[in-house]
Design a protein around this motif. Structure first.
Motif, PDB file in Angstrom:
ATOM      1  N   PRO A   4       0.740  -1.224   0.011  1.00 17.80           N
ATOM      2  CA  PRO A   4      -0.022  -0.090   0.074  1.00 17.80           C
ATOM      3  C   PRO A   4       0.701   1.282  -0.082  1.00 17.80           C
ATOM      4  CG  PRO A   4      -0.990  -1.726   1.593  1.00 17.80           C
ATOM      5  CD  PRO A   4       0.304  -2.454   0.932  1.00 17.80           C
ATOM      6  N   VAL A   5       1.865   1.153   0.407  1.00 13.13           N
ATOM      7  CA  VAL A   5       2.948   2.538   0.353  1.00 13.13           C
ATOM      8  C   VAL A   5       3.728   2.610  -0.691  1.00 13.13           C
ATOM      9  CG1 VAL A   5       2.168   3.230   2.844  1.00 13.13           C
ATOM     10  CG2 VAL A   5       4.041   1.446   2.294  1.00 13.13           C
TER      11      VAL A   5
ATOM     12  N   ASN B   8       6.599   1.075  -4.314  1.00 13.36           N
ATOM     13  CA  ASN B   8       7.177   0.067  -4.960  1.00 13.36           C
ATOM     14  C   ASN B   8       8.227  -0.577  -4.167  1.00 13.36           C
ATOM     15  OD1 ASN B   8       5.557   0.188  -7.002  1.00 13.36           O
ATOM     16  ND2 ASN B   8       6.769   1.749  -8.078  1.00 13.36           N
TER      17      ASN B   8
ATOM     18  N   TRP C 128       0.798  12.752   3.554  1.00 18.32           N
ATOM     19  CA  TRP C 128       0.081  11.421   3.679  1.00 18.32           C
ATOM     20  C   TRP C 128      -0.313  11.179   4.868  1.00 18.32           C
ATOM     21  CZ3 TRP C 128      -0.174   8.924  -0.528  1.00 18.32           C
ATOM     22  CH2 TRP C 128       0.643   9.478  -1.657  1.00 18.32           C
TER      23      TRP C 128
ATOM     24  N   PHE D 115       3.911   0.588 -14.465  1.00 16.36           N
ATOM     25  CA  PHE D 115       3.516   1.093 -13.205  1.00 16.36           C
ATOM     26  C   PHE D 115       2.920   2.786 -13.317  1.00 16.36           C
ATOM     27  CE2 PHE D 115       3.132  -2.175 -10.105  1.00 16.36           C
ATOM     28  CZ  PHE D 115       4.251  -2.963 -10.341  1.00 16.36           C
TER      29      PHE D 115
ATOM     30  N   PHE E 115      -1.392   2.671 -12.392  1.00 13.27           N
ATOM     31  CA  PHE E 115      -2.185   3.255 -11.335  1.00 13.27           C
ATOM     32  C   PHE E 115      -3.339   4.347 -11.857  1.00 13.27           C
ATOM     33  CE2 PHE E 115      -0.931   1.190  -7.668  1.00 13.27           C
ATOM     34  CZ  PHE E 115       0.389   1.074  -7.575  1.00 13.27           C
TER      35      PHE E 115
ATOM     36  N   LEU F 151      -1.693   6.817  -4.704  1.00 10.32           N
ATOM     37  CA  LEU F 151      -0.356   6.079  -4.994  1.00 10.32           C
ATOM     38  C   LEU F 151       0.149   6.413  -6.374  1.00 10.32           C
ATOM     39  CD1 LEU F 151      -1.712   2.531  -3.968  1.00 10.32           C
ATOM     40  CD2 LEU F 151       0.243   3.704  -2.846  1.00 10.32           C
TER      41      LEU F 151
ATOM     42  N   VAL G 230       4.023   7.470  -6.820  1.00  4.91           N
ATOM     43  CA  VAL G 230       4.750   6.834  -7.833  1.00  4.91           C
ATOM     44  C   VAL G 230       5.294   7.692  -8.956  1.00  4.91           C
ATOM     45  CG1 VAL G 230       4.860   4.993  -9.778  1.00  4.91           C
ATOM     46  CG2 VAL G 230       3.928   4.386  -7.634  1.00  4.91           C
TER      47      VAL G 230
END
Lengths: 282, 183
Positions: free
Chosen positions: A89-90, A92, A150, B19, B23, B54, B58
């Motif tokens: 969830p947070v 890679n 966050w 990736f 997302f 997310l 990323v």
């Protein structure tokens, strides 16, 4: 160096001064050269590697410590050698072979896992600073230096989810109202402080108000598990007081004395209304 | 060698590209499909916003670095002012960046913002305030990344220009110096 020129070569005065000028130019460019050759700034890594138990914020001027450069190695190009696993969830967890971009490590070439860990540790340290007693609360202007959004995001979503699960009807509306109330409330409170002539940075204040929701999150969790009205009342009162205690030094230090109450009252109002939401949900 | 070469000509970092797109696409897809099937709004909201967040992380921390060699963040200095910091790879590595990678990076950023804007207009027209909220959050995350990286790219170009003139100036002065030493 200019002495050697005048010794070996007979020059008249104007040529000598020209040579001096050129030498100064050369020296100036050589000195400023290395500074511009390395475009990356190493300032944020120092905050990451410092253990959370000490204050990370004051040391922002310290040059990056050696452990960060341990990942830099010999490849020429930033290159992902292995597959990023399906992200937790947070983030890679692929690793990147960092390149040797000159002597300083920089955040551009650190492995992804380092970034994840850095962000996570920042959330934890911010939480500790804001919500728990610690000696740096006296200097709140410096305390939340490393703001991040966050933590507040997680806390607001968590609170909305708790309220939504506790509600027996109209779950979607409850969640949407809670989220919108908290988000818009944080923005408006920040604008309030700024308009009162306070010295606080927009995102820093948003971050602060989000982190101060943490006690109310705990209160909402307990209230969801235990449905007794009296228990709910006590728990919400305690956590509300904790939230207000957490928010007080940051807000009050941002505005001047005569306007403290004006800045603090809306914060109080918002947290009390969130507390009412928690109690009143059935 | 034969197998790896066509891959390198296409994308230098296929997994990062994947990736980067994944997302965004899954947030959009989930939103569109679930709005059609009218599930519980809370689930839609939470999952879409979490996927968008997310994706923001990323793009900002991983694919920005790997695909285009740029990074931006905000710092508060000792005087208590907030400054935006930009970081870029140096000249040689910037030249080594795969153009397909960077094309994909920028275009998916813009497309993502455009899609969310269109979905937002649909929700506005249907007077669904809940869905406007979701779209608003996702759109603001996308736009934040676009603005951050565009500023970072401009900053990088300025730095490269400054560095280039710096190199030229230092080279000119060193040639002059060597010329004088010969004389």
């Amino acid at each position: 160096m200019s002495n050697s020129y005048s010794d070996s070569i007979p020059l008249n005065a104007s040529s000598q001064s020209d040579i001096d000028e050129i030498e100064n130019l050369i020296n100036a460019s050589v000195q400023s050269g290395p500074a511009t050759v390395l475009p990356a700034r190493p300032l944020s890594p120092p905050r990451a590697s410092i253990p959370v138990s000490t204050s990370p914020f004051i040391q922002s001027n310290i040059p990056p410590p050696p452990p960060l450069s341990s990942s830099s190695s010999n490849q020429k190009v930033p290159y992902v050698p292995d597959a990023p696993t399906p992200p937790p969830p947070v983030g890679n967890s692929s690793s990147i072979l960092a390149t040797g971009f000159g002597p300083t490590p920089n955040t551009l070439t650190e492995p992804v896992w380092d970034t994840v860990k850095r962000d996570l540790s920042r959330i934890v340290s911010n939480l500790k600073l804001v919500v728990f007693p610690n000696p740096f609360r006296e200097d709140p202007g410096k305390a939340l230096r490393d703001w991040d959004l966050w933590g507040p995001f997680f806390f607001v979503v968590f609170l909305g989810l708790m309220l939504s699960w506790s509600a027996s009807v109209k779950k979607s509306e409850v969640f949407a109202v809670a989220f919108a109330l908290l988000a818009a409330g944080a923005v408006i409170l920040t604008l309030n402080v700024l308009l009162l002539g306070g010295h606080i940075i927009f995102f820093q204040s948003l971050s602060l108000l989000g982190y101060c929701l943490f006690p109310l999150d705990i209160g909402a969790l307990i209230c969801m598990l235990k449905d007794n009205v009296l228990v709910k009342l006590i728990v919400v009162c305690v956590t509300l007081a904790w939230s207000l205690w957490a928010a007080y030094p940051f807000i009050s230090s941002a505005v001047n004395l005569r306007r403290k109450a004006l800045a603090l009252y809306p914060v109080f109002l918002m947290y009390v209304s969130v507390g009412f939401l928690i109690i009143a949900i059935d | 060698m034969d197998l790896s070469q066509p891959i390198e000509e296409n994308y230098a970092n296929p997994k990062t590209c994947f990736f980067h797109v994944f997302f965004k696409a899954s947030a959009l897809a989930f939103y569109i499909l679930s709005a059609l099937f009218a599930d519980s709004f809370v689930i839609i909201f939470v999952i879409t916003v979490v996927l968008s967040a997310l994706d923001f992380w990323v793009v900002k921390n991983v694919s920005g670095r790997i695909l285009v060699g740029l990074r931006w963040w905000n710092e508060i200095n000792d005087q208590g002012e907030s400054t935006w910091k930009f970081e870029c790879l140096d000249q040689e590595s910037l030249a080594l960046i795969n153009p397909k990678d960077s094309w994909l990076f920028w275009w998916t950023l813009y497309l993502n913002a455009a899609c969310w804007t269109i979905l937002g207009i649909f929700s506005l027209v249907r007077f669904q305030a809940d869905y406007v909220l979701v779209v608003g959050v996702c759109l603001s995350l996308g736009i934040a990344n676009i603005i951050g990286f565009t500023k970072c790219r401009k900053d990088a170009k300025k730095k490269i220009q400054a560095f280039a003139t710096q190199t030229i100036a230092s080279r000119v002065s060193s040639t002059i110096q060597s010329a004088f030493s010969i004389v």
